[in-house]
Design an enzyme around this catalytic site. Structure first.
Site, PDB file in Angstrom:
ATOM      1  N   HIS A  95       0.833  -1.194  -0.038  1.00 26.18           N
ATOM      2  CA  HIS A  95       0.026  -0.020  -0.039  1.00 26.18           C
ATOM      3  C   HIS A  95       0.724   1.258  -0.065  1.00 26.18           C
ATOM      4  O   HIS A  95       1.875   1.252   0.552  1.00 26.18           O
ATOM      5  CB  HIS A  95      -0.952   0.069   1.201  1.00 26.18           C
ATOM      6  CG  HIS A  95      -1.952   1.026   1.380  1.00 26.18           C
ATOM      7  ND1 HIS A  95      -1.705   2.386   1.224  1.00 26.18           N
ATOM      8  CD2 HIS A  95      -3.206   0.987   0.709  1.00 26.18           C
ATOM      9  CE1 HIS A  95      -2.726   3.172   1.278  1.00 26.18           C
ATOM     10  NE2 HIS A  95      -3.720   2.191   0.745  1.00 26.18           N
ATOM     11  N   GLU A 162      -3.888   2.228  -7.412  1.00 28.49           N
ATOM     12  CA  GLU A 162      -4.481   3.110  -6.296  1.00 28.49           C
ATOM     13  C   GLU A 162      -3.422   4.290  -6.790  1.00 28.49           C
ATOM     14  O   GLU A 162      -2.367   4.496  -6.195  1.00 28.49           O
ATOM     15  CB  GLU A 162      -4.475   2.797  -4.951  1.00 28.49           C
ATOM     16  CG  GLU A 162      -5.194   1.613  -4.485  1.00 28.49           C
ATOM     17  CD  GLU A 162      -5.498   1.655  -3.066  1.00 28.49           C
ATOM     18  OE1 GLU A 162      -6.500   1.883  -2.459  1.00 28.49           O
ATOM     19  OE2 GLU A 162      -4.649   1.593  -2.338  1.00 28.49           O
TER      20      GLU A 162
HETATM   21  P1  PGA Z   1      -9.636   5.847   0.271  1.00 29.22           P
HETATM   22  O1  PGA Z   1      -8.488   4.677   0.592  1.00 29.22           O
HETATM   23  O2  PGA Z   1     -10.852   5.223  -0.054  1.00 29.22           O
HETATM   24  O3  PGA Z   1     -10.010   6.529   1.596  1.00 29.22           O
HETATM   25  O4  PGA Z   1      -9.126   6.953  -0.630  1.00 29.22           O
HETATM   26  C1  PGA Z   1      -8.193   3.935  -0.384  1.00 29.22           C
HETATM   27  C2  PGA Z   1      -6.907   3.244   0.054  1.00 29.22           C
HETATM   28  O5  PGA Z   1      -5.815   3.636   0.504  1.00 29.22           O
HETATM   29  O6  PGA Z   1      -7.126   1.941   0.060  1.00 29.22           O
END
Ligand code: PGA
Length: 247
Positions: A95, A162
């Site tokens: 992440h 992401e």
């Molecule tokens: P968010 O986070 O939906 O609050 O933007 C997503 C993540 O970091 O996995």
């Protein structure tokens, strides 16, 4: 029926003490799923509580992080073996909030393999920071992250794209990535995974996803579901996102 995924990444938003009841509330609202694999990833100290809360429900347990060390003298580590013993099925690796703490692609690759070796499914996160996107280098950046993590890997894996600039802080402060833009990366990721001979269980989108936007990431974006932070901590929102995936 196409399989979809909803992974709730609770970060530190829900404390260990509150996690069990929050999970129970979500389980109450999400009694059954048809095509969606619904997962909750609470803080590590709450894993056993959340596992108990989810017993008999459609929801599965995941972890937010893992260590490379799997046994022996490794004070403070969290072994994939122990996550498995606690009932986890999925583990988020790489992440951006972990990478920001100094996790390298090399470490992410080792974690991914540790998770797989323990019989769990890694959820590999990739995504470019805002500077890389502004410079138009996101394809090369994400491609390198995928290659470094997955070259030579054979096993079940979920990939989550992401874009770092789209990840919220407590639901705010980020520019959501338009689903049509996310689609471009989805196509690139597909091509790359094919060249690595990886057939993922799914490719998910993450970053400021809400009940109102999740369907567009699937239908316009072409993703197999979402990795959701802040919105996944709200039981009503979580249930609505499952519904949107199944609709
Ligand atoms: P968010 O986070 O939906 O609050 O933007 C997503 C993540 O970091 O996995």
């Amino acid at each position: 029926m196409t399989r979809r995924y909803l992974i709730g990444n609770w970060k530190l938003y829900v404390s260990a003490r509150r996690s069990g009841s929050a999970a129970r509330e979500i389980a109450r609202r999400v009694k059954r799923t048809r095509s969606t694999i619904a997962i909750l990833c609470p803080v590590a100290p709450a894993l056993a509580d959340v596992r108990d809360a989810l017993r008999g429900s459609a929801l599965l347990l995941g972890a937010q992080n893992v260590s490379v060390a799997q046994e022996g003298a490794a004070t403070g580590s969290i072994a994939a073996r122990d996550l498995k013993e606690l009932g986890c099925r999925y583990v988020i690796v790489g992440h951006s909030e972990r990478r920001a703490q100094g996790e390298t692609d090399r470490l992410v690759a080792r974690k991914l393999r540790a998770v797989h070796a323990a019989g769990l499914v890694p959820v590999l996160c990739v995504g470019e920071p805002v500077g890389v996107r502004r410079a138009g280098k996101q394809v090369a950046f994400v491609g390198a992250q995928l290659r470094r993590a997955l070259t030579g890997f054979r096993g079940s894996v979920l990939v989550a794209y992401e874009p770092v600039w789209a990840i919220s802080k407590e639901g705010h402060g980020a520019a959501p990535c338009p689903p049509a833009l996310a689609r471009q990366m989805r196509i690139v990721i597909d091509r790359l995974l094919r060249s690595l001979r990886i057939r993922p269980l799914g490719v998910l989108y993450g970053g400021s996803v809400t009940p109102g936007t999740i369907a567009a990431y699937v239908h316009t974006g072409g993703y197999d579901g979402a990795l959701v932070g802040f919105a996944s901590t709200k039981p009503g929102a979580y249930a609505r996102m499952v519904k949107a995936l199944e609709g």
